[in-house]
Structure formats: C-alpha cells, structure tokens
Write an enzyme that holds these catalytic residues in place. Structure first.
Site, mmCIF file in Angstrom:
data_model
loop_
_atom_site.group_PDB
_atom_site.id
_atom_site.type_symbol
_atom_site.label_atom_id
_atom_site.label_comp_id
_atom_site.label_asym_id
_atom_site.label_seq_id
_atom_site.Cartn_x
_atom_site.Cartn_y
_atom_site.Cartn_z
ATOM 1 C CG ASP A 1 -1.984 1.008 1.230
ATOM 2 O OD1 ASP A 1 -2.844 0.928 0.344
ATOM 3 O OD2 ASP A 1 -1.983 1.902 2.106
ATOM 4 C CD GLU B 1 -1.963 2.237 -3.751
ATOM 5 O OE1 GLU B 1 -3.015 2.826 -4.044
ATOM 6 O OE2 GLU B 1 -1.427 2.389 -2.636
HETATM 7 C C1 NOJ Z 1 -4.367 2.915 -1.047
HETATM 8 C C2 NOJ Z 1 -5.502 1.979 -0.814
HETATM 9 O O1 NOJ Z 1 -5.750 1.250 -1.987
HETATM 10 C C3 NOJ Z 1 -6.668 2.827 -0.391
HETATM 11 O O2 NOJ Z 1 -7.872 2.112 -0.383
HETATM 12 C C4 NOJ Z 1 -6.349 3.417 0.946
HETATM 13 O O3 NOJ Z 1 -7.384 4.300 1.331
HETATM 14 C C5 NOJ Z 1 -5.038 4.200 0.915
HETATM 15 N N1 NOJ Z 1 -4.012 3.510 0.206
HETATM 16 C C6 NOJ Z 1 -4.535 4.457 2.314
HETATM 17 O O4 NOJ Z 1 -4.136 3.252 2.907
#
Ligand code: NOJ
Ligand code: MG
Length: 557
Positions: free
Chosen positions: A206, A273
C-alpha cells in the site's frame, strides 16, 4: 522460462464485498474460500486479497490495528489458513495486502505514543511535531491529507493540555509511521516473515511511494492536476512533493526483496501500489533487486483515445524493459470508478473520485460497458502481468445512486462532501440474480446497497451465456494462457490509421494480432486471419467502433 509473476493475471478480492458466509452483510474469509472455484474457473493465476486484519475500519481495513490478527468480522487465523490451503489446492497464488505507511490510531504503538508524551521513544516511531504560532496552535506545515483537510492533527497530552501534532497523509485515524526508525523497519520485516511463514505468495504494498519523507518535512502546496496525453505528460514529477517517491524508499524494498528471496523458488513477490510519474521514476521500484511488480497506473489514467493509449503502452514497456522488468497492467481497483462507468464519461474528462446522482458528469452505461469490454480485451493482450478487480469480469458499473447517508469512505466527510469517494465501486458482488442480497450472502444484508441493475449482471445470469462479459473474460484468459500471450513478443502493426491500436504477438503457438478500433468507422481485419475472440460482434465482417478482437494470423507459406 518467464517467471510466473511476469505474466500472471491476478484477481483482486475486496473481502468486504466478495462473499458473505454468515449473513452479517459483510464479506468474510470463509465467503472467499467458498467461492475460490469460481476464481479458478475464470482462468486467473492467483488472487490479491485487500486487508482483512484487525481494524476499526475507518478506511475499510487500510487502518490496521494489528498486522498479525484477522479482524473478527472477516473470520479467524484458522480461516486465513483455510483460504490459503484451498487456493493452493486449486493452483492459485495468494497475495495479501501490506500497509506499511501508517497504522491505525488504535495500534498499540500509537496508543503508547499518545500516553508517553512529547520527546518519548514511543512518539519517535511516528511523526510527532510541535505546532507553529502562538501556543503551537498551527500545524507544523501545510501538508494536506489525500482524503481532504489538513495532514496534521493535534493531540491532547496525558495531562489534559493541547499538545503536539502528528502527521497523517490519509485519515486522522491513520498516523504515518516514521520509517527512519529502526524499530519500524524491523517490525515490518517481522510482519512479512509472519505471513510468508503462513504460506502467502506475496504482498501488494500500500502507498509504496510514501514511506520516506524529505528530511525536515519541508513545506509544500499540492500541485494542480494536469492531464496525461500522447502530446506529453504535463504533470509535475511526483517526487517534487516531499511526501512522495523519495529516493530513500528503495533501500527498504531491497531489504524486503532479500528476505523474500531467502524463501527460494517459486518466488514470493512484492507488488507496489505507487502512483508515481513519470515512468522513469516508477520503473525504479522494479529494478532487479527491488519489487517484482508495480501497477501501471498511467495506463488506467489514459483517456480512451488510440494515440494516447498507444503512446502510454509503448512508453511503459520501453522504460520497464530498460530495467529488465515487464509492466503490470491494471484498469480498475477499489479506489477508482469502475471501468464500465469511467469509460462511459466523455474521453479525456478528469477521473472523478466517485460518481453520484448529483455529479456534473453522468456516464453513458451502454458506451461504458462496450469500452470496458474492449479495454479488457486490449489489456489482456499486453505482455506482462495484469490485475483484475472483482466484478470487472461481470461488467459491473459503479453504484451511481448511492444515498449520501450510507456512504462510508472517509473521503466523503473529510472533503466536506466535495468528493463522493469510493463507495460506488465497492458494492457487494451479485452472484445470483433472484436471491436475497443477490447471493452475496445468506441474508438480505449488505454493508452497502446493491443497485437494481446488478441483478441482470449476476454470475448465474452470465455463466455459459454466449456474449456475456463473464464469458468474454473466460475466453480471453483461456486464450492468453494457451498462446503464452503474457510473455509474447509484441510489435506494432502499422497501416490501420491513427484511431486504431494494432499489435502482433508472437507467443507460444503462432502469431496473434490484437486490433482495437477507437475510430468512427469499421475496420477491416487482416486478410486470412481467424477471429479468436471479439469484445462485441463484428458488423458486416468489420470491427466496429469501440471493439477489440484477437486474431490468429495466417503464416506466410
Ligand atoms: C491505497 C488503498 O488502496 C486505499 O484504499 C487506501 O485508502 C489508501 N491507500 C490508504 O491506505
Ligand atoms: Mg460476514
């Protein structure tokens, strides 16, 4: 031999909304396990499961209170083990989600930091600072939260006085960890080990570009949004912002890679990500000693225009090849408006954070679905890995009429209702057209309401039905595997004009072509070729507007 992860198709499961086993209206791990046969039959190589850890659920589980415990709403550790076992029996890889940038404010570390007071070692694991101005009443700097509002919140000290401020790039209940602290680094290596030892095949990481902040947390005002087109990327590079894409993140991922490699073959993997641009920076995350994959978000963000898509695909492929990596394609996830709705908006309109009854733009559902099917047909023809978000294979649109009172995304509140947020793409899946909760669970309950149009799109309505979106995906995934498309050599086919995307793919068994028509008139397909699959029917032997096809090319005698 191409390593498995370089050509894998992974299916993203959003646990809250996949399948509910106990009728509480919330999806859970036993629900996932009970539906894994469906995932295997779809023809993917594995799953990525969004967070299911102990959490107060202020950001749907991306606010983790304990990284080693399963939240009771999702089940137990035994349920996680059972899911892993069943997936592996079915030949599916399992990636879990790792959330290293921030913890929940209910995490033991943050609770200890609050209790211990300014200057304590407990506070050093987060970013606590004194405020500015008289009495420290102003935040330490102007950083904003991605979810809206200030990026800092002031605490009340144990003695009851207004005190220090802590940084949170997301919700107030998601304090950012201080990655300069050796305990933070050691703890996450241990969390990785914990899940690796339970048997997971990897991690989706993440906000992988946020962990390290520029020294001194220098002030910064958000850059205005700029479009991404073939004419050039006008967006300022992400790393100019002191909270994103700082060089220091890479040594963290090198240490994780070394740990994963120590588990031997087949490789356990990391997928970033990282919303990072330009791609010359994004590619650094997938150097040979770092992560295995990084989502090609530029592809997701490219307008539905042939020249733009061609340019982004070529640029991504080229850049990643220069570090020996293959792209990881993606069109959708739990953070963006679903493809069937997004592509129904006028091409080039900015990607909205949610769509609702009062949005200034409304998607054309027929057009959106048609383009979504063509886009999937294009994406699954591209060499590299790909991720599919649950429900995309059903052609689901966003829920466009969600009542305000049911919205749960913190974005909705923190932007003071300027942005609707992401609930519309997170609605529980329809499995059975005429069952309570559309077969999502054994009761009527669903944590978000399902729109009426989901009934006709339920799995049981599409399975085995020629022309359904589900059967299109199954055919694409079967052909992709048969022909080794994920590791094929791609060359651009010329002569189709500016409004067509056409590639030749030399894979395991002969040469294929993928042709995508984004122009106004029908396109003649290559002579002597055999049609393998088309996202919508041909018209008078030609590929109509917003349609994509895979063909087997006739080899020269
Ligand atoms: C990316 C995640 O995919 C999202 O859903 C989340 O709100 C943010 N990061 C913070 O963790
Ligand atoms: Mg449940």
């Amino acid at each position: 031999m191409t390593p498995w992860w370089q050509e894998a198709v992974l299916y993203q499961i959003y646990p809250r909304s996949f399948a509910d086993s106990d009728g509480d209206g919330m999806g859970d791990l036993p629900g996932i396990t009970s539906r894994l046969d469906y995932v295997r039959d779809l023809g993917v190589d594995g799953i990525w499961v969004s967070p299911f850890y102990l959490s107060p659920m202020n950001d749907a589980g991306y606010d983790v209170a304990d990284y080693r415990r399963v939240d009771p709403v999702f089940g137990s550790t035994a349920d996680a083990d059972a899911l892993l076992r069943r997936a592996h029996e079915l030949g599916l890889k399992v990636l879990v989600d790792l959330v290293p940038n921030h913890t929940s404010s209910e995490h033991a570390w943050f609770q200890a930091a609050l209790a211990a007071g300014p200057g304590s070692p407990e506070r050093a694991r987060y970013h606590f600072r004194d405020g500015q101005g008289r009495g420290g009443a102003q935040p330490p700097n102007r950083w904003r939260s991605v979810f809206g509002g200030p990026g800092w919140t002031r605490v009340v000290e144990p003695d009851g006085t207004p005190g220090q401020w802590y940084l949170h790039l997301f919700d107030v209940t998601q304090p950012d960890l201080n990655w300069e602290h050796p305990q933070v680094r050691a703890e996450f290596l241990d969390i990785l080990r914990y899940w690796l030892d339970r048997g997971v095949d990897g991690f989706r990481v993440d906000v992988a570009h946020a962990l390290v902040k520029a020294p001194g947390l220098p002030d910064y005002d958000d850059a205005p949004a700029a479009p991404l087109t073939a004419a050039g990327d006008e967006r300022p590079p992400t790393h100019l912002a002191p909270m994103w894409d700082q060089d220091g993140v890479h040594e963290i991922y090198r240490s994780w890679r070394a740990l994963l490699d120590s588990y031997g073959e087949p490789a356990r993997i990391l997928c970033a990500e990282a919303w990072v641009h330009p791609v010359e920076r994004a590619m650094l995350y997938v150097r040979p000693d770092e992560m295995h994959q990084s989502f090609a978000f530029d592809f997701l963000d490219t307008p539905w225009r042939a020249a733009d898509l061609r340019e982004v695909i070529a640029h991504d492929r080229h850049a990643l090849a220069s570090v020996g990596a293959a792209p990881t394609w993606v069109l959708s996830n739990h953070d963006v408006v679903r493809t069937a709705s997004r592509l129904g908006l006028p091409a080039g309109s900015p990607r909205p954070n949610g769509l609702g009854p009062r949005s200034s733009v409304r998607p054309d559902p027929g057009l959106g679905l048609r383009r979504a099917r063509a886009a999937a047909t294009l994406m699954l023809a591209l060499p590299g890995a790909a991720y599919l978000y649950q429900g995309e294979e059903l052609g689901l649109p966003d829920h466009l009429e969600l009542p305000d009172e049911v919205r749960q995304d913190p974005v909705w509140v923190r932007t003071e209702h300027r942005e609707l947020g992401r609930d519309g793409c997170r609605v529980p899946l329809p499995w059975v057209g005429d069952a309570p909760s559309l077969g999502f669970g054994p009761s009527e309950r669903t944590w978000l309401p399902q729109p009426p149009e989901y009934a006709a799109l339920a799995v049981d309505q599409q399975v085995g039905r020629p022309g359904s979106t589900l059967e299109l995906y199954r055919r694409l995934l079967t052909l992709r595997r048969e022909h080794g498309v994920g590791s094929a050599a791609l060359t651009e086919l010329t002569g189709y004009g500016d409004e067509v995307i056409a590639y030749r793919l030399d894979g395991r068994s002969g040469a294929l072509a993928v042709v995508v028509n984004l122009g106004a008139s029908g396109v003649e397909l290559p002579g002597g070729s055999t049609l393998l699959v088309a996202s919508d029917p041909l018209v008078a032997g030609r590929l109509p507007t917003d349609t994509a096809a895979w063909l087997l090319l006739a080899e020269a005698p």
